[in-house]
Design a protein around this motif. Structure first.
Motif, mmCIF file in Angstrom:
data_model
loop_
_atom_site.group_PDB
_atom_site.id
_atom_site.type_symbol
_atom_site.label_atom_id
_atom_site.label_comp_id
_atom_site.label_asym_id
_atom_site.label_seq_id
_atom_site.Cartn_x
_atom_site.Cartn_y
_atom_site.Cartn_z
ATOM 1 N N ASN A 1 31.637 -11.945 12.608
ATOM 2 C CA ASN A 1 30.593 -11.948 11.575
ATOM 3 C C ASN A 1 29.176 -11.903 12.142
ATOM 4 O O ASN A 1 28.238 -12.394 11.520
ATOM 5 N N SER A 2 28.999 -11.309 13.293
ATOM 6 C CA SER A 2 27.652 -11.172 13.840
ATOM 7 C C SER A 2 27.082 -9.812 13.441
ATOM 8 O O SER A 2 27.792 -8.906 13.004
ATOM 9 N N THR A 3 25.798 -9.676 13.587
ATOM 10 C CA THR A 3 25.129 -8.424 13.234
ATOM 11 C C THR A 3 25.634 -7.272 14.088
ATOM 12 O O THR A 3 25.815 -6.159 13.591
ATOM 13 N N THR B 1 28.583 -6.778 15.272
ATOM 14 C CA THR B 1 29.884 -6.335 14.769
ATOM 15 C C THR B 1 29.698 -5.358 13.620
ATOM 16 O O THR B 1 30.337 -4.301 13.576
ATOM 17 N N TYR B 2 28.823 -5.699 12.691
ATOM 18 C CA TYR B 2 28.608 -4.831 11.534
ATOM 19 C C TYR B 2 27.915 -3.535 11.915
ATOM 20 O O TYR B 2 28.243 -2.470 11.386
ATOM 21 N N ILE B 3 26.978 -3.608 12.842
ATOM 22 C CA ILE B 3 26.280 -2.390 13.273
ATOM 23 C C ILE B 3 27.257 -1.425 13.931
ATOM 24 O O ILE B 3 27.275 -0.230 13.612
ATOM 25 N N THR C 1 30.494 -1.294 13.567
ATOM 26 C CA THR C 1 31.457 -0.818 12.573
ATOM 27 C C THR C 1 30.865 0.310 11.740
ATOM 28 O O THR C 1 31.511 1.343 11.511
ATOM 29 N N VAL C 2 29.638 0.142 11.288
ATOM 30 C CA VAL C 2 28.975 1.180 10.490
ATOM 31 C C VAL C 2 28.752 2.439 11.325
ATOM 32 O O VAL C 2 28.999 3.557 10.858
ATOM 33 N N CYS D 1 32.043 4.276 11.651
ATOM 34 C CA CYS D 1 32.408 4.983 10.414
ATOM 35 C C CYS D 1 31.570 6.243 10.226
ATOM 36 O O CYS D 1 32.097 7.295 9.848
#
Length: 79
Positions: free
Chosen positions: A31-33, A35-37, A39-40, A43
């Motif tokens: 749930n860190s930034t 990880t999301y960056i 992942t995006v 994609c």
């Protein structure tokens, strides 16, 4: 020597697997930034590569069809 992959931190003192271990990669924990960056970005790159592949195949098909038309492959001949 620097230990960059410590397996022993995966285990509890009794030898069972530590289920609370979530920080397992360089860019941050769960749930860190980071990880999301990533992942995006992954994609976006996947969708872009699929669009690029479809456009490449479309251009190859159009090029082959134009060569077949030039060779007279699609002309109708009387019986």
């Amino acid at each position: 020597m620097f230990n960059s992959f410590p397996y022993e931190t995966w285990l509890n003192p009794d030898g069972t697997f530590n289920t609370e271990l979530t920080d397992f990669w360089t860019w941050g924990g769960a749930n860190s930034t980071g990880t999301y960056i990533l992942t995006v970005l992954g994609c976006i790159l996947m969708v872009a590569s699929l669009i690029g592949w479809v456009l490449l195949e479309k251009s190859k098909l159009e090029r082959q069809a134009s060569m077949l038309r030039a060779a007279g492959a699609f002309e109708t001949r009387p019986p």
